[in-house]
Design a protein around this motif. Structure first.
Motif, mmCIF file in Angstrom:
data_model
loop_
_atom_site.group_PDB
_atom_site.id
_atom_site.type_symbol
_atom_site.label_atom_id
_atom_site.label_comp_id
_atom_site.label_asym_id
_atom_site.label_seq_id
_atom_site.Cartn_x
_atom_site.Cartn_y
_atom_site.Cartn_z
ATOM 1 N N ALA A 105 -44.307 33.826 59.039
ATOM 2 C CA ALA A 105 -45.087 33.135 58.012
ATOM 3 C C ALA A 105 -45.150 34.012 56.759
ATOM 4 N N ARG B 250 -47.174 23.134 67.230
ATOM 5 C CA ARG B 250 -45.760 22.894 67.549
ATOM 6 C C ARG B 250 -45.600 22.507 69.016
ATOM 7 N N GLY C 144 -42.777 30.862 50.789
ATOM 8 C CA GLY C 144 -41.649 30.275 51.491
ATOM 9 C C GLY C 144 -42.067 29.567 52.769
ATOM 10 N N ALA C 145 -41.080 29.039 53.424
ATOM 11 C CA ALA C 145 -41.302 28.214 54.608
ATOM 12 C C ALA C 145 -41.614 29.063 55.839
ATOM 13 N N VAL C 146 -42.438 28.508 56.701
ATOM 14 C CA VAL C 146 -42.758 29.115 57.992
ATOM 15 C C VAL C 146 -41.643 28.764 58.974
ATOM 16 N N THR C 147 -41.263 29.733 59.799
ATOM 17 C CA THR C 147 -40.273 29.528 60.839
ATOM 18 C C THR C 147 -40.937 29.753 62.196
ATOM 19 N N SER D 235 -45.365 38.373 58.951
ATOM 20 C CA SER D 235 -45.126 37.814 57.615
ATOM 21 C C SER D 235 -43.692 38.087 57.165
ATOM 22 N N LEU E 112 -50.459 27.398 64.446
ATOM 23 C CA LEU E 112 -49.161 26.758 64.216
ATOM 24 C C LEU E 112 -48.379 26.612 65.512
#
Length: 118
Positions: free
Chosen positions: A103, A18, A107-110, A57, A14
């Motif tokens: 992660a 990015r 829910g959403a990954v930041t 996480s 990820l």
């Protein structure tokens, strides 16, 4: 341990995605030498960027950036020097960045990117 390794690999993937989406060219991932490992080596403009990726996480045990200690930064500097010695054809200014990936299972990954951490 496999779940932790999978989480780390996912975070590095990820982070690389990015960085690429932000205009970086990823040169290498998971470069190893006798001194350790660099997660991501990338280029942006005339700068070589050595990126440490920390993935969690949750923040139950602290934010991922908290794992980047002065000792870890010193090690990253040594590893960056070793990479540059092994790749004399790669020229440019050098910097060390950090990427934190949160992660959660649900829910959403930041993803946060800090430039010039060391």
């Amino acid at each position: 341990m496999a779940a932790k390794d999978d989480l780390g690999r996912r975070g590095e993937l990820l982070a690389a995605q990015r960085l690429a989406a932000s205009g970086f060219t990823v040169i290498e991932r998971n470069w190893r030498c006798s001194q350790g490992e660099l997660d991501i080596i990338a280029r942006t403009g005339d700068e070589l960027v050595f990126v440490e990726v920390k993935t969690r996480s949750s923040v139950a045990y602290g934010h991922p950036f908290e794992a980047i200690t002065p000792v870890k930064l010193a090690r990253l500097r040594r590893l960056a020097g070793a990479w540059c010695e092994a790749h004399p054809d790669q020229r440019g200014r050098v910097r060390i960045d950090a990427v934190a990936v949160l992660a959660p299972r649900v829910g959403a990954v930041t993803i946060e990117h800090l430039e010039r951490v060391g």
